[in-house]
Design a protein around this motif. Structure first.
Motif, PDB file in Angstrom:
ATOM      1  N   GLU A 113       8.235  14.628 -10.731  1.00  0.00           N
ATOM      2  CA  GLU A 113       9.327  15.560 -11.008  1.00  0.00           C
ATOM      3  C   GLU A 113       8.805  16.797 -11.746  1.00  0.00           C
ATOM      4  O   GLU A 113       9.193  17.927 -11.433  1.00  0.00           O
ATOM      5  CB  GLU A 113      10.433  14.864 -11.793  1.00  0.00           C
ATOM      6  CG  GLU A 113      11.231  13.872 -10.981  1.00  0.00           C
ATOM      7  CD  GLU A 113      10.514  12.573 -10.620  1.00  0.00           C
ATOM      8  OE1 GLU A 113      11.008  11.844  -9.742  1.00  0.00           O
ATOM      9  OE2 GLU A 113       9.442  12.275 -11.202  1.00  0.00           O
ATOM     10  N   ALA A 114       7.921  16.578 -12.715  1.00  0.00           N
ATOM     11  CA  ALA A 114       7.349  17.705 -13.452  1.00  0.00           C
ATOM     12  C   ALA A 114       6.451  18.553 -12.551  1.00  0.00           C
ATOM     13  O   ALA A 114       6.504  19.789 -12.589  1.00  0.00           O
ATOM     14  CB  ALA A 114       6.574  17.206 -14.670  1.00  0.00           C
ATOM     15  N   MET A 115       5.639  17.901 -11.720  1.00  0.00           N
ATOM     16  CA  MET A 115       4.761  18.635 -10.800  1.00  0.00           C
ATOM     17  C   MET A 115       5.578  19.415  -9.772  1.00  0.00           C
ATOM     18  O   MET A 115       5.262  20.558  -9.449  1.00  0.00           O
ATOM     19  CB  MET A 115       3.824  17.659 -10.088  1.00  0.00           C
ATOM     20  CG  MET A 115       2.890  16.896 -11.003  1.00  0.00           C
ATOM     21  SD  MET A 115       1.392  17.759 -11.357  1.00  0.00           S
ATOM     22  CE  MET A 115       0.553  17.570  -9.821  1.00  0.00           C
ATOM     23  N   THR A 116       6.643  18.811  -9.263  1.00  0.00           N
ATOM     24  CA  THR A 116       7.501  19.487  -8.288  1.00  0.00           C
ATOM     25  C   THR A 116       8.178  20.692  -8.928  1.00  0.00           C
ATOM     26  O   THR A 116       8.249  21.770  -8.335  1.00  0.00           O
ATOM     27  CB  THR A 116       8.543  18.507  -7.718  1.00  0.00           C
ATOM     28  OG1 THR A 116       7.853  17.430  -7.066  1.00  0.00           O
ATOM     29  CG2 THR A 116       9.461  19.180  -6.731  1.00  0.00           C
ATOM     30  N   ALA A 117       8.655  20.520 -10.161  1.00  0.00           N
ATOM     31  CA  ALA A 117       9.286  21.636 -10.870  1.00  0.00           C
ATOM     32  C   ALA A 117       8.305  22.790 -11.046  1.00  0.00           C
ATOM     33  O   ALA A 117       8.652  23.953 -10.793  1.00  0.00           O
ATOM     34  CB  ALA A 117       9.820  21.177 -12.226  1.00  0.00           C
ATOM     35  N   ALA A 118       7.077  22.499 -11.465  1.00  0.00           N
ATOM     36  CA  ALA A 118       6.078  23.558 -11.670  1.00  0.00           C
ATOM     37  C   ALA A 118       5.748  24.248 -10.347  1.00  0.00           C
ATOM     38  O   ALA A 118       5.676  25.487 -10.283  1.00  0.00           O
ATOM     39  CB  ALA A 118       4.812  22.972 -12.303  1.00  0.00           C
ATOM     40  N   ALA A 119       5.566  23.471  -9.285  1.00  0.00           N
ATOM     41  CA  ALA A 119       5.203  24.040  -7.981  1.00  0.00           C
ATOM     42  C   ALA A 119       6.319  24.908  -7.414  1.00  0.00           C
ATOM     43  O   ALA A 119       6.070  26.023  -6.930  1.00  0.00           O
ATOM     44  CB  ALA A 119       4.837  22.921  -7.010  1.00  0.00           C
ATOM     45  N   VAL A 120       7.543  24.426  -7.455  1.00  0.00           N
ATOM     46  CA  VAL A 120       8.655  25.194  -6.888  1.00  0.00           C
ATOM     47  C   VAL A 120       8.959  26.425  -7.743  1.00  0.00           C
ATOM     48  O   VAL A 120       9.330  27.479  -7.206  1.00  0.00           O
ATOM     49  CB  VAL A 120       9.892  24.300  -6.673  1.00  0.00           C
ATOM     50  CG1 VAL A 120      11.110  25.117  -6.305  1.00  0.00           C
ATOM     51  CG2 VAL A 120       9.594  23.267  -5.584  1.00  0.00           C
ATOM     52  N   THR A 121       8.781  26.335  -9.029  1.00  0.00           N
ATOM     53  CA  THR A 121       8.926  27.517  -9.879  1.00  0.00           C
ATOM     54  C   THR A 121       7.926  28.585  -9.439  1.00  0.00           C
ATOM     55  O   THR A 121       8.281  29.756  -9.266  1.00  0.00           O
ATOM     56  CB  THR A 121       8.716  27.151 -11.361  1.00  0.00           C
ATOM     57  OG1 THR A 121       9.690  26.181 -11.747  1.00  0.00           O
ATOM     58  CG2 THR A 121       8.826  28.373 -12.254  1.00  0.00           C
TER      59      THR A 121
END
Length: 160
Positions: A113-121
């Protein structure tokens, strides 16, 4: 080396976490967007044609964390309790650093979830600026920290 997303026959499976007790899970991930210094300045001063790039990117990252199970086939749908997306802006280097922190009281970790948030940001910053700067790059998507669960605390050693 053993990977827990495969059964004995090599078939992809979702890991069964039903026997685990919920604990507080925290993960922090990061990404970096490299742009031209004038574009970074325009973003920081909110002078882009698409508006406040960082505000929109923050919302995209928060929404992405909540949709991770829809994007990553074997990740578990989680009841996320907090997502925070923060930025560090370096005008001279033409760099925007992104840090995403996710918290949940769950049976499995929130690293994805944290990695997805960083990538999509980061992708959202790219999307909002691509018409002005074709040379934008995204990189260094990485887990910085995680805690909770039986594997204990992980903290990446960052080199300057």
């Amino acid at each position: 080396m053993e990977f827990n997303h495969f059964d004995e026959a090599g078939q992809a499976i979702m890991v069964d976490v039903s026997h685990k007790q919920p604990t507080l899970r925290i993960a922090v991930a990061a990404a970096t967007v490299h742009l031209s210094p004038p574009i970074v300045t325009a973003i920081e001063e909110k002078r882009t044609s698409k508006g406040d790039v960082l505000a929109v990117a923050r919302l995209a990252g928060i929404a992405a964390a909540k949709k991770t199970a829809d994007l990553i086939p074997l990740s578990h749908p989680l009841a996320i309790h907090n997502v925070a997306v923060n930025f560090t802006v370096d005008r001279d280097a033409g760099r925007i650093g992104i840090t995403a922190t996710v918290k949940a009281l769950e049976r499995t970790g929130v690293e994805m979830e944290a990695m997805t948030a960083a990538a999509v940001t980061a992708l959202t910053v790219y999307d909002m600026c691509k018409g002005t700067d074709k040379g934008i790059t995204i990189g260094d998507i990485r887990l910085l920290h995680k805690e909770g669960g039986k594997s204990g605390v992980y903290r990446r050693e960052e080199t300057p």
